[in-house]
Design a protein around this motif. Structure first.
Motif, PDB file in Angstrom:
ATOM      1  N   GLY A   1       0.835  -1.198   0.000  1.00  0.00           N
ATOM      2  CA  GLY A   1       0.000   0.000   0.000  1.00  0.00           C
ATOM      3  C   GLY A   1       0.862   1.236   0.000  1.00  0.00           C
TER       4      GLY A   1
ATOM      5  N   HIS B   1      -2.786  -4.811  -4.034  1.00  0.00           N
ATOM      6  CA  HIS B   1      -2.726  -3.410  -3.598  1.00  0.00           C
ATOM      7  C   HIS B   1      -3.892  -3.089  -2.677  1.00  0.00           C
ATOM      8  CE1 HIS B   1      -2.564   1.135  -4.767  1.00  0.00           C
ATOM      9  NE2 HIS B   1      -2.085   0.901  -3.563  1.00  0.00           N
TER      10      HIS B   1
ATOM     11  N   ARG C   1      -5.476  -0.119  -1.336  1.00  0.00           N
ATOM     12  CA  ARG C   1      -5.431   1.319  -1.626  1.00  0.00           C
ATOM     13  C   ARG C   1      -5.640   2.173  -0.384  1.00  0.00           C
ATOM     14  NH1 ARG C   1      -5.200   1.885  -7.028  1.00  0.00           N
ATOM     15  NH2 ARG C   1      -5.796   0.054  -8.258  1.00  0.00           N
TER      16      ARG C   1
END
Length: 259
Positions: free
Chosen positions: A54, A77, A79
Motif C-alpha cells: 500500500g 494493492h 489502496r
C-alpha cells in the motif's frame, strides 16, 4: 502452500524511521523486517508469496520483483489501510486453498511450522500462535477471552480493558472460510475492519479453531524501541528455539484446553 504477507502499513509510530519508506522495509539488524518474514516462510516450505502492499508500495515491488530466493511473488494493492480483515479481502482472487498469513512487521524465532502442521492435521478453519504478554501491553493486540474451562469464547481487538493477557501473534493459517468472515465484519470504532473480529465470527459459528502456544520469541515492531529490542534478541543466543520453553503447546477445537 501459499503465504500472504501484510506489508501495506505506513508505520506512523515508527517515525522517523518511516519518513521515507514503508514500515515493512524498516531495517532490523541490518535487514528489512519483511525480508526476515520471507525467510521464515521459506523455512516452512511455502510455494508462493502474496504480498499486500500500500503505502510507498513501489519501494517493495522494485526491491523484490517477481521472486524471492526463487519463490514467486504476487502483489495485491490495498489502496486504503482499513485494517487487516480489509487487507485479506484484497487477496481473495489470488488464493487457491488453505494459506498462511504473516504480518510484515513481526520478527519471529518460534514454532511456526507447528501451526501449519496442526491446521492440516485437524482441517481447522484457523490456527494461530498465541502468547502471554504483560497486562499493560495486552491492549496492543487481539486479546483472547476464555471461559472457566480455558476455551476461547471471544477475540477482542485492542480492548481498553483486556479480559486477559493471552494474545494472538502475527502468524496464522486459514482455510478460504476466512474470506466470508472478513466480508461480514463491520468497521470498528477505530474505523477499521479487524481480523480478530473475523476470527471471532468463525468461533461464534462453530468453526474449528486451533490455538498453539508459542515456543520461542517474537517482537511486534510497532515502535522504535521494539526495533531496538528485536535487534538485541537477534544478536543473542535467545534466538534459538531448541531450548526448553516454560509453556508447552496447547490447542483445542473452537478453543484451548489449558488443563
Amino acid at each position: 502452500m501459499q503465504a500472504v504477507v501484510l506489508a501495506a502499513g505506513k508505520g506512523t509510530r515508527l517515525r522517523p524511521l518511516t519518513e521515507d519508506k514503508p514500515k515493512a522495509l524498516v531495517e532490523v539488524d541490518g535487514r528489512p523486517i519483511v525480508e526476515d518474514v520471507f525467510d521464515n516462510l521459506l523455512e516452512i516450505g511455502v510455494s508462493e508469496l502474496i504480498v499486500v502492499v500500500g503505502h510507498l508500495k513501489e519501494q517493495i515491488i522494485d526491491r523484490y520483483g517477481d521472486a524471492y530466493e526463487g519463490v514467486p511473488i504476487t502483489y495485491a494493492h490495498q489502496r486504503e489501510q482499513l485494517g487487516l480483515a480489509h487487507a485479506i479481502r484484497q487477496v481473495e482472487p489470488m488464493v487457491d486453498d488453505d494459506f498462511v498469513l504473516m504480518l510484515g512487521d513481526n520478527v519471529f524465532r518460534a514454532n511456526l511450522a507447528d501451526v501449519v502442521n496442526r491446521q492440516q492435521e485437524d482441517r481447522a478453519d484457523a490456527a494461530f500462535l498465541v502468547e502471554q504478554v504483560p497486562y499493560q501491553e495486552a491492549n496492543r493486540y487481539g486479546v483472547l477471552d476464555t471461559n472457566e474451562y480455558g476455551e476461547i469464547v471471544e477475540v477482542i481487538e485492542k480492548p481498553d480493558d483486556p479480559p486477559s493477557n493471552l494474545v494472538m501473534t502475527g502468524f496464522y493459517t486459514f482455510t478460504p472460510a476466512i474470506f466470508h468472515a472478513c466480508h461480514l465484519v463491520q468497521q470498528s470504532d477505530r474505523g477499521e475492519y479487524e481480523l480478530p473480529d473475523a476470527i471471532d465470527l468463525l468461533i461464534q459459528s462453530g468453526r474449528t479453531i486451533d490455538a498453539i502456544r508459542m515456543e520461542g520469541w517474537r517482537v511486534d515492531v510497532g515502535y522504535t524501541e521494539d526495533r531496538d529490542r528485536a535487534e538485541k534478541q537477534l544478536q543473542t543466543k535467545s534466538n534459538r528455539t531448541d531450548e526448553p520453553i516454560a509453556n508447552a503447546e496447547q490447542s483445542a477445537e473452537t478453543g484451548m484446553d489449558w488443563s
